[in-house]
Design a protein around this motif. Structure first.
Motif: not given
Length: 545
Positions: A72-79, A90-94, A431-434
């Protein structure tokens, strides 16, 4: 095989009607909770294939299965784009992939789980039903128009029935596939077959003949080695061979299998068909056609043997061909060619065995106390079940991560790779976009499923889709008392079947002792267990079917 009649309640009779339909004659009707006060942020007229957008900014915690291949990356375009489109953050609990099931169980059991709990495979949800830790989501299907639409359009009522608990309710929102999707099969070195003028096998008997011919040419090698044996011995191979004989093995092993001729469940590990699977595999091991380490070695060991040319057949799925075999194999063995072949057939014939249900989402009971409950259910329905949400989760943002032509054909952006669609590209879709994240992207139309497949994988799917689907087994949910008793019996039974299966296959126990083995299972409460299963089946059929 046969299955019970399908109930149409979930397709539009309303949550209360569904709850009443889920009660036996002696039970009080189960009513869905009144959520009229929990509509903050919800859309008033949300419908099928309509973009969901909360009427105010809202956020939800989500349990997040953190995959090591695309952490997980917080700056993913997905989020970012998800919030932009839905007004939901969405706040992921990893939780690490390796620890996900255990951690999920601890969190749910202690009441500390996030509201949204994805990546749950049936029947894992059953452990949390009696405590009331998770919601009976079927009470709230009316809040999910896309889910209901796909169930009706694809005639999936029988599959949903397999998720019902003793109270007639469903506690897991499953991913929905338009068709049965078969991914795992065997990979073979087609250049080796061509060199020795051997045809690609179509049946397990033909594979045996191919392996014998290769053993003659390469007497110092095992023609076949296998992977996916840890933590489940023979995970994929046992599954595939068992299917060919009409049983369940490996990853797919379940204690009970429905015998349509007898009209009742029988114990899988004692079925004649299960014995046939053992006989076939034991023959391969005895004749040194199959590496005996196949069932316990780590994947890396198996891949190393195959990729270095020390074996010619191994388990595979679409991604392993692209990521695990072809790149290394072609470097180490010039001229090598590998292909995933259609699942081999056996005595049961040309069936496509699998399910149209995927892993799914549990909802914490705490969600009913949330003022945004209705909006949350609408959001889940859009992301996991609408055509637009499924496309977004899989492909991303049109014009940025992909393009789509007039015919609806997807093309990944030139600077992005995914499953070998654009090898050498500097960026990666996961990996880079989610996107194409296993937590969010699964299920959907066959066209969407096939959209990331190579031509060879589409050809594989065409062969598999031409086969007949295996009938869905009827439900046999335990009540709380039965579940408690069954749990005490299941672990020792499963452990013993696993242990003896390996002994039979490896030749450490002769199959002439089969009858003694079945008696040993009876000594471990096999007969009592199957009686419990059939009682639950008959009761559920009487009450609901």
């Amino acid at each position: 095989m046969q299955h019970i009649s399908r109930r149409q309640a979930l397709l539009g009779l309303g949550a209360l009607t569904l709850a009443v339909a889920g009660c036996g004659e002696d039970e009080a009707p189960k009513k869905a909770a009144d959520v009229s006060a929990n509509k903050a942020g919800a859309m008033a007229n949300y419908g099928v294939n309509q973009q969901f957008k909360a009427t105010e900014p809202i956020s939800f915690d989500v349990l997040y299965n953190n995959h090591p291949f695309y952490p997980d990356k917080s700056d993913w375009l997905f989020w970012q784009e998800l919030t932009k489109r839905t007004n939901v953050t969405l706040k992921p609990v990893e939780v690490p992939l390796s620890d996900y099931d255990k951690k999920r169980g601890l969190l749910v059991g202690s009441g500390q789980a996030p509201l949204i709990i994805p990546k749950t495979y049936h029947p894992a949800e059953e452990a949390f039903v009696s405590s009331g830790a998770i919601l009976p989501v079927s009470d709230y299907f009316d809040l999910m128009p896309n889910f209901k639409d796909k169930v009706a359009k694809w005639k999936m009522e029988a599959e949903l029935d397999t998720l019902r608990q003793a109270d007639g309710r469903i506690y897991l929102l499953p991913g929905l596939h338009e068709e049965v999707w078969v991914d795992y099969s065997l990979a073979v070195r087609t250049d080796i077959l061509e060199k020795h003028k051997l045809a690609v096998p179509k049946t397990w008997d033909e594979l045996y003949e191919v392996l014998k011919a290769l053993k003659k040419e390469y007497p110092d090698l095992y023609p076949m080695t296998d992977r996916f044996g840890v933590p489940t011995p023979g995970g994929n191979l046992f599954k595939l061979v068992a299917q060919a004989y009409g049983a369940k093995g490996g990853w797919e092993y379940q204690h009970a299998t429905f015998d349509s001729t007898a009209g009742k469940f029988v114990y899988t590990g004692a079925m004649p068909q299960y014995k046939q699977m053992l006989e076939y595999l034991a023959k391969l091991v005895k004749e040194k056609l199959l590496d005996p380490e196949s069932f316990t070695q780590q994947d890396e060991q198996a891949k190393q043997k195959f990729n270095s040319g020390k074996s010619f057949v191994i388990s595979a799925n679409a991604q392993s061909i692209v990521n695990d075999y072809r790149p290394t194999l072609t470097k180490l063995v010039p001229g090598a060619k590998v292909a995933k072949i259609p699942v081999l057939m056996g005595p049961v014939g040309d069936y496509k065995i699998g399910t149209r249900l995927e892993n799914g989402v549990m909802i914490s009971k705490k969600a009913l106390e949330n003022k945004n409950f209705v909006a949350m259910m609408q959001f889940i329905d859009w992301l996991w079940y609408s055509d637009q949400g499924e496309e977004f989760a899989k492909w991303g943002v049109e014009g940025t991560t992909y393009t789509k032509d007039a015919s609806g054909t997807y093309k990944i952006a030139k600077d992005i790779d995914f499953v070998g669609l654009n090898p050498g590209a500097p960026k990666h879709l996961q990996k880079d976009f989610g996107f194409s994240n296993g937590v969010f992207a699964y299920g959907g139309t066959t066209k969407l499923l096939n959209s990331t497949f190579s031509e060879e994988e589409v050809a594989f799917q065409d062969v598999m889709n031409a086969r007949k689907p295996w009938p869905v087994e009827p439900p046999h949910p335990f009540n709380d008392e039965e579940r408690e008793q069954a749990t005490l019996w299941e672990t020792p039974l499963k452990d013993y079947v696993t242990q003896q299966t390996l002994k039979f296959v490896l030749g450490e126990r002769d199959l002439s002792e089969w009858d003694a083995y079945v008696k040993e299972l009876e000594g471990k409460n096999m007969t009592s267990y199957i009686s419990l299963v059939n009682s639950a089946y008959e009761r559920f059929k009487k009450d609901h079917g």
